[in-house]
Design a protein around this motif. Structure first.
Motif, PDB file in Angstrom:
ATOM      1  N   GLY A   1       0.389  -1.348   0.181  1.00 17.24           N
ATOM      2  CA  GLY A   1      -0.437   0.263  -0.347  1.00 17.24           C
ATOM      3  C   GLY A   1       1.088   1.229  -0.119  1.00 17.24           C
ATOM      4  O   GLY A   1       1.370   1.764  -1.119  1.00 17.24           O
ATOM      5  N   ALA A   2       0.769   2.253   1.334  1.00 15.45           N
ATOM      6  CA  ALA A   2       1.621   3.231   1.334  1.00 15.45           C
ATOM      7  C   ALA A   2       3.245   3.170   1.447  1.00 15.45           C
ATOM      8  O   ALA A   2       4.075   3.483   0.876  1.00 15.45           O
ATOM      9  CB  ALA A   2       0.944   3.463   3.159  1.00 15.45           C
ATOM     10  N   LEU A   3       4.345   1.660   1.565  1.00 20.64           N
ATOM     11  CA  LEU A   3       4.761   0.800   0.947  1.00 20.64           C
ATOM     12  C   LEU A   3       4.894   0.268   0.304  1.00 20.64           C
ATOM     13  O   LEU A   3       4.129  -0.734   0.398  1.00 20.64           O
ATOM     14  CB  LEU A   3       5.011   0.798   2.904  1.00 20.64           C
TER      15      LEU A   3
ATOM     16  N   GLN B   1       7.884 -11.151   6.248  1.00 19.98           N
ATOM     17  CA  GLN B   1       7.017 -11.547   7.095  1.00 19.98           C
ATOM     18  C   GLN B   1       6.277 -10.510   8.507  1.00 19.98           C
ATOM     19  O   GLN B   1       6.753 -10.651   8.831  1.00 19.98           O
ATOM     20  CB  GLN B   1       7.016 -13.028   8.252  1.00 19.98           C
ATOM     21  N   PRO B   2       5.722  -9.854   7.414  1.00 16.45           N
ATOM     22  CA  PRO B   2       5.121  -8.403   8.358  1.00 16.45           C
ATOM     23  C   PRO B   2       4.313  -9.201   9.405  1.00 16.45           C
ATOM     24  O   PRO B   2       3.291 -10.043   9.359  1.00 16.45           O
ATOM     25  CB  PRO B   2       3.602  -8.187   7.147  1.00 16.45           C
ATOM     26  N   GLY B   3       3.986  -8.189  10.382  1.00 13.92           N
ATOM     27  CA  GLY B   3       3.611  -8.616  11.652  1.00 13.92           C
ATOM     28  C   GLY B   3       4.473  -9.336  12.797  1.00 13.92           C
ATOM     29  O   GLY B   3       4.187  -9.661  13.880  1.00 13.92           O
TER      30      GLY B   3
ATOM     31  N   ILE C   1       2.255  -3.048   9.108  1.00 14.81           N
ATOM     32  CA  ILE C   1       1.514  -2.357   7.874  1.00 14.81           C
ATOM     33  C   ILE C   1       0.365  -2.215   8.285  1.00 14.81           C
ATOM     34  O   ILE C   1      -0.816  -2.976   8.529  1.00 14.81           O
ATOM     35  CB  ILE C   1       1.319  -3.184   6.038  1.00 14.81           C
ATOM     36  N   GLU C   2      -0.496  -1.665   7.924  1.00 15.96           N
ATOM     37  CA  GLU C   2      -1.730  -0.324   8.463  1.00 15.96           C
ATOM     38  C   GLU C   2      -2.707  -0.389   7.894  1.00 15.96           C
ATOM     39  O   GLU C   2      -2.335  -1.023   6.571  1.00 15.96           O
ATOM     40  CB  GLU C   2      -1.149   1.288   7.943  1.00 15.96           C
TER      41      GLU C   2
END
Length: 249
Positions: free
Chosen positions: A160-162, A194-196, A248-249
């Motif tokens: 998204g933003a990133l 591995q986001p999160g 990640i938002e």
């Protein structure tokens, strides 16, 4: 006679290195002729192709010309020192995949942090012990191959933003391009894999630097701090006493 910084005054027995058909090319940079000769002799008899430079400017010229796999760079040189030389080398896109390891007799943490911030991949302390040097080089080259797998994706990773572009070692936030140093990018790629997930410092050392113990005690903190300066505070979060994650938002 060898410089007093060199630990072993006699050649070592050649150690099999499991190298590919094309020899690994090493640029050795040191203002001490005895150390250049010593390293050239021990590396060449173990199958490496070596190029030598006695100062920073010559190193930059030869690196551009030869595109070595690895640069062993003395940190204490007259004129252009190793840190400044490293900064200049890291500006060259042709050398993006070149490993840079400092050779230094200095043990102060601040000088090691300065080197890491300049884009160095590792530190090798003088006096030089040839068998340990070869082991470290082998680990560095394995890490290089692992890094290629990690950053070898051909498409932009979109959060998204990133957005992260493995081809250019760049990230964008809200379409603003953020240029990252090689190790900063590799840390970001690890977190983005591995986001999160919270990665411990030990995991990060192992996966990015190839060691289970710190090169320098503040290595991870320095790189996370640099990433936050460039990306802002909203993406990389700290779990106190444990490690870091990409949120990640």
């Amino acid at each position: 006679m060898l410089n007093s910084q060199t630990a072993v005054p006699f050649p070592i027995t050649a150690i099999p290195f499991d190298m590919a058909d094309t020899p690994i090319k090493v640029l050795i940079v040191d203002d001490e002729p005895d150390i250049l000769e010593f390293l050239h002799y021990n590396l060449s008899r173990n199958g490496f192709d070596t190029v030598q430079a006695s100062n920073g400017k010559e190193a930059i010229r030869l690196a551009e010309q030869e595109v070595p796999d690895l640069i062993l760079l003395d940190i204490m040189m007259p004129g252009m020192d190793g840190v400044e030389t490293c900064y200049e080398l890291r500006k060259n896109p042709k050398l993006r995949d070149t490993i840079i390891a400092f050779l230094t007799a200095r043990s102060e943490e601040y000088s090691e942090i300065a080197g890491l911030e300049a884009g160095a991949d590792d530190y090798i302390q003088k006096p030089i012990r040839p068998r340990l040097l070869l082991t470290r080089i082998k680990a560095l080259m394995r890490r290089k191959d692992s890094s290629r797998l990690t950053t070898g994706a051909s498409s932009v990773i979109d959060f998204g933003a990133l957005k992260i572009d493995p081809r250019s070692y760049q990230a964008t936030i809200d379409d603003e391009v953020i240029t990252l140093a090689k190790k900063e990018f590799e840390v970001l790629m690890l977190l983005a894999s591995q986001p999160g997930k919270v990665f411990t410092r030990e995991e990060m050392f192992q996966k990015v630097w190839g060691y289970s113990v710190p090169i320098v005690s503040r290595t991870i903190d320095v790189h996370i701090s640099k990433l936050r300066e460039k990306l802002g505070e909203r993406f990389i979060k700290t779990l106190k006493g444990v490690g870091y994650k990409l949120e990640i938002e």
